[in-house]
Design a protein around this motif. Structure first.
Motif, short mmCIF file in Angstrom:
data_model
loop_
_atom_site.label_atom_id
_atom_site.label_comp_id
_atom_site.label_asym_id
_atom_site.label_seq_id
_atom_site.Cartn_x
_atom_site.Cartn_y
_atom_site.Cartn_z
N LEU A 1 0.82 -1.21 0.00
CA LEU A 1 0.00 0.00 0.00
C LEU A 1 0.85 1.26 0.00
O LEU A 1 0.35 2.35 -0.31
CB LEU A 1 -0.91 0.01 1.23
N PHE A 2 2.13 1.12 0.35
CA PHE A 2 2.99 2.29 0.48
C PHE A 2 4.13 2.27 -0.55
O PHE A 2 5.20 2.81 -0.31
CB PHE A 2 3.54 2.37 1.90
N ARG A 3 3.87 1.62 -1.68
CA ARG A 3 4.86 1.63 -2.76
C ARG A 3 5.05 3.06 -3.26
O ARG A 3 4.10 3.83 -3.36
CB ARG A 3 4.39 0.72 -3.89
N LYS A 4 6.28 3.38 -3.57
CA LYS A 4 6.63 4.76 -3.87
C LYS A 4 7.10 4.92 -5.31
O LYS A 4 7.44 3.95 -5.98
CB LYS A 4 7.75 5.24 -2.94
N LYS A 5 7.11 6.17 -5.74
CA LYS A 5 7.78 6.54 -6.97
C LYS A 5 9.10 7.22 -6.60
O LYS A 5 9.19 7.91 -5.58
CB LYS A 5 6.93 7.51 -7.80
N SER A 6 10.09 7.03 -7.43
CA SER A 6 11.36 7.70 -7.20
C SER A 6 11.34 9.07 -7.88
O SER A 6 10.48 9.35 -8.72
CB SER A 6 12.50 6.87 -7.78
N VAL A 7 12.31 9.91 -7.51
CA VAL A 7 12.43 11.21 -8.16
C VAL A 7 12.62 11.03 -9.66
O VAL A 7 12.00 11.73 -10.47
CB VAL A 7 13.60 12.01 -7.56
N ASP A 8 13.46 10.08 -10.05
CA ASP A 8 13.72 9.85 -11.48
C ASP A 8 12.45 9.44 -12.20
O ASP A 8 12.20 9.87 -13.34
CB ASP A 8 14.79 8.78 -11.66
N GLN A 9 11.63 8.60 -11.58
CA GLN A 9 10.37 8.18 -12.19
C GLN A 9 9.45 9.37 -12.42
O GLN A 9 8.88 9.54 -13.50
CB GLN A 9 9.65 7.16 -11.31
N LEU A 10 9.31 10.21 -11.39
CA LEU A 10 8.42 11.36 -11.51
C LEU A 10 8.88 12.31 -12.60
O LEU A 10 8.10 12.78 -13.42
CB LEU A 10 8.35 12.10 -10.17
N VAL A 11 10.18 12.59 -12.60
CA VAL A 11 10.71 13.59 -13.54
C VAL A 11 10.73 13.06 -14.97
O VAL A 11 10.51 13.81 -15.92
CB VAL A 11 12.13 14.02 -13.11
N SER A 12 10.98 11.76 -15.12
CA SER A 12 11.12 11.20 -16.46
C SER A 12 9.79 10.95 -17.16
O SER A 12 9.76 10.72 -18.37
CB SER A 12 11.90 9.88 -16.40
N GLU A 13 8.68 10.98 -16.41
CA GLU A 13 7.38 10.74 -17.04
C GLU A 13 7.10 11.83 -18.06
O GLU A 13 7.07 13.02 -17.74
CB GLU A 13 6.28 10.71 -15.98
N SER A 14 6.91 11.42 -19.28
CA SER A 14 6.68 12.39 -20.35
C SER A 14 5.35 13.10 -20.14
O SER A 14 4.42 12.54 -19.59
CB SER A 14 6.69 11.69 -21.71
N THR A 15 5.27 14.32 -20.61
CA THR A 15 4.05 15.10 -20.50
C THR A 15 3.77 15.86 -21.79
O THR A 15 4.68 16.47 -22.36
CB THR A 15 4.13 16.11 -19.33
N PRO A 16 2.54 15.84 -22.25
CA PRO A 16 2.20 16.61 -23.44
C PRO A 16 1.74 18.03 -23.14
O PRO A 16 1.33 18.75 -24.02
CB PRO A 16 1.04 15.79 -24.03
N LEU A 17 1.78 18.42 -21.85
CA LEU A 17 1.36 19.77 -21.49
C LEU A 17 2.38 20.79 -21.99
O LEU A 17 3.57 20.52 -22.11
CB LEU A 17 1.18 19.89 -19.98
N LYS A 18 1.90 21.98 -22.25
CA LYS A 18 2.72 23.03 -22.88
C LYS A 18 3.41 23.88 -21.82
O LYS A 18 2.77 24.41 -20.91
CB LYS A 18 1.83 23.91 -23.76
N ARG A 19 4.73 24.05 -21.94
CA ARG A 19 5.51 24.86 -20.98
C ARG A 19 5.55 26.31 -21.44
O ARG A 19 6.23 26.64 -22.43
CB ARG A 19 6.92 24.30 -20.83
N THR A 20 4.86 27.19 -20.71
CA THR A 20 4.85 28.61 -21.07
C THR A 20 5.00 29.53 -19.86
O THR A 20 5.21 30.73 -20.03
CB THR A 20 3.52 28.97 -21.77
N LEU A 21 4.89 29.02 -18.63
CA LEU A 21 4.84 29.86 -17.45
C LEU A 21 6.23 30.25 -16.96
O LEU A 21 7.13 29.42 -16.87
CB LEU A 21 4.10 29.15 -16.32
N LYS A 22 6.38 31.55 -16.64
CA LYS A 22 7.63 32.09 -16.11
C LYS A 22 7.39 32.57 -14.67
O LYS A 22 6.29 32.48 -14.15
CB LYS A 22 8.12 33.23 -16.99
N THR A 23 8.44 33.12 -14.04
CA THR A 23 8.33 33.55 -12.64
C THR A 23 7.20 34.56 -12.45
O THR A 23 6.42 34.47 -11.50
CB THR A 23 9.66 34.17 -12.17
N PHE A 24 7.11 35.54 -13.36
CA PHE A 24 6.05 36.55 -13.24
C PHE A 24 4.68 35.90 -13.30
O PHE A 24 3.78 36.24 -12.51
CB PHE A 24 6.20 37.58 -14.36
N ASP A 25 4.49 34.96 -14.23
CA ASP A 25 3.20 34.30 -14.38
C ASP A 25 2.85 33.50 -13.13
O ASP A 25 1.69 33.51 -12.68
CB ASP A 25 3.22 33.36 -15.60
N LEU A 26 3.84 32.81 -12.54
CA LEU A 26 3.59 32.02 -11.33
C LEU A 26 3.28 32.92 -10.14
O LEU A 26 2.43 32.59 -9.31
CB LEU A 26 4.79 31.14 -11.02
#
Length: 475
Positions: free
Chosen positions: A3-28
């Motif tokens: 029940l407590f199986r985890k994801k690693s940092v590498d797993q989380l970061v490496s997961e591909s995403t089709p979302l569009k990267r447009t946000l900068k510091t001002f936008d956030l």
């Protein structure tokens, strides 16, 4: 099955995403301010003043300190694992699947209830704005059933419509959402500064005495509601909810290792200063007990006290814009949490499908947008707003504890930002969160327990079997 199986940092970061990267510091930063500055100033300052008196500014500061410690923990996680999902993803990394699901389940309730609650306040200011032009909606369509004592209402039409409009903006792309939010936040900030400049001259220092009439925590004779600085902080904590939604934008952010921590911390700092200045001015212009006469529209009441009637229209407009940005960010954060949970198999695939043209979780955005609109339109949910607070505080505790655990178990993991003062910072965040939770009433705990139980049923009936971490052929 673990029940407590985890994801690693590498797993989380490496997961591909089709979302569009447009946000900068001002936008956030604008996203964070858009989520924070709104209901707190235009609605909750009235109830807060009655609960703490002029010491309400200390209550805001206490809530801000709690959020500040938690914000540093969020910033470290966001830089370590810049993915959608906010506290849900961080819990998956630190504590495993079951805890992650519970936090994700809580965040869905948090974002939906806050957006629906704010839509009710938005409707009230919208109706007042219409009245200024001599226009009136049928009273039956101005609020949810049973919301206004002595008045027969059935449906909150303005609140229902504004949630659907925001859902449409969110569904057609992050670029459109970013531009819309940036413009509205700049207008909102300009109106707040105008209010400060115009009303500061009407302060009567005598109204600040006694500064803290109810002390830190006390009960008044015949009342079950606690009074004082801490209970008021538990109420106005609702005002700061939203900065955590900034971390949900990680997969749509340019250079998230740097921009996410900056956006979270700058938006918190700016919002805190504005809240403290506004509450000092408002309690300085109007004696705190008189806020009972205009508890639903405290800023408008202050304006009436000064006689600056021309300013009322401008502030009503600012309130509408302020609450619109709050709903926009909450619905945005909710759709990204559901997107992350769907991608992990804990929610149906419907919520993780990305539109080929708009590159947004289109169906999931509309599904929860419509549910939120219906809730705000038909249900008197004002009595449930404290559920938002307890759900958020629980998420803050998990994220802060996660920093302690990750520093111990993965000390060498790459961290684009390191929260200063560990273990002091996360421990303080946890302590402050527990203090604010203690200021909530017992009904909130019961409702939270019921929602928690429903989440466990969903997890064991559906999510556990469909998790992406299941071994092939296990089911």
């Amino acid at each position: 099955m673990d029940l407590f199986r985890k994801k690693s940092v590498d797993q989380l970061v490496s997961e591909s995403t089709p979302l569009k990267r447009t946000l900068k510091t001002f936008d956030l930063t604008m996203l964070g301010i858009g989520a924070i500055i709104g209901t707190g100033i235009f609605v909750l300052t009235g109830k807060g003043a009655l609960t703490a008196g002029p010491a309400l500014c200390i209550s805001f500061l206490l809530a801000a300190v709690c959020c500040g410690f938690a914000g540093l923990c969020y910033a470290e996680f966001a830089a370590m694992a810049p993915v959608s999902g906010s506290a849900y993803s961080y819990a998956y990394l630190a504590f495993g699947e079951l805890i992650a699901f519970v936090i994700g389940w809580d965040l869905i309730l948090e974002y939906a209830l806050q957006a629906a609650t704010v839509s009710a306040g938005w409707s009230g200011y919208f109706n007042k704005l219409l009245e200024g032009f001599g226009l009136h909606l049928p009273v039956e369509l101005t609020a949810a059933y049973g919301t206004t004592p002595g008045v027969t209402t059935y449906f909150n039409l303005p609140g229902f419509v504004i949630v659907l409009i925001i859902t449409w903006v969110l569904s057609i792309g992050i670029s459109q959402t970013k531009k819309t939010n940036d413009i509205m936040v700049m207008i909102k900030l300009a109106i707040i500064v105008l209010f400060i400049v115009c009303t500061v001259w009407y302060i009567n220092p005598a109204n600040w005495k006694p500064f803290s009439p109810y002390g830190i925590y006390t009960f008044q004779p015949g009342s079950t509601q606690p009074y004082g600085i801490v209970p008021a902080a538990s109420i106005v904590f609702f005002s700061f909810i939203g900065f955590d939604a900034v971390s949900s934008s990680a997969e749509e952010t340019i250079n998230p290792n740097k921009t996410l921590p900056r956006g979270i911390l700058i938006s918190l700092a700016v919002s805190t200063v504005l809240y403290i200045v506004m509450t000092l001015i408002m309690t300085g212009v109007v004696p705190y007990k008189e806020f009972a006469n205009f508890i639903d529209a405290p800023v408008a009441g202050v304006i009436l006290e000064t006689g600056l009637n021309w300013l009322a229209f401008v502030v009503n407009l600012g309130a509408l814009i302020g609450m619109t940005t709050v709903m926009l960010v909450q619905l945005y954060g909710q759709s990204r949490i559901c997107y992350a949970m769907s991608r992990d198999g804990l929610f149906p695939k419907l919520f993780g499908e990305v539109h080929p043209k708009y590159r947004t979780p289109f169906k999931g955005t509309w599904f929860f947008g419509i549910l939120t609109a219906i809730a705000g339109g038909f249900i008197n949910i004002n009595v449930l707003f404290e559920l938002v607070n307890i759900g958020t505080l629980s998420a803050f505790i998990i994220v802060s504890a996660g920093i302690l655990w990750m520093r111990k178990t993965q000390p060498d993991a790459h961290r684009g930002f390191r929260a200063p003062g560990v273990p002091f910072t996360p421990i303080c965040a946890i302590i402050f969160c527990f203090i604010l939770i203690c200021g909530l009433n017992w009904e909130t705990w019961v409702r939270f327990a019921i929602w928690f139980a429903l989440g466990l049923i969903v997890y064991f009936v559906y999510s556990r079997k469909h998790s992406a971490l299941n071994e092939p052929g296990l089911f």
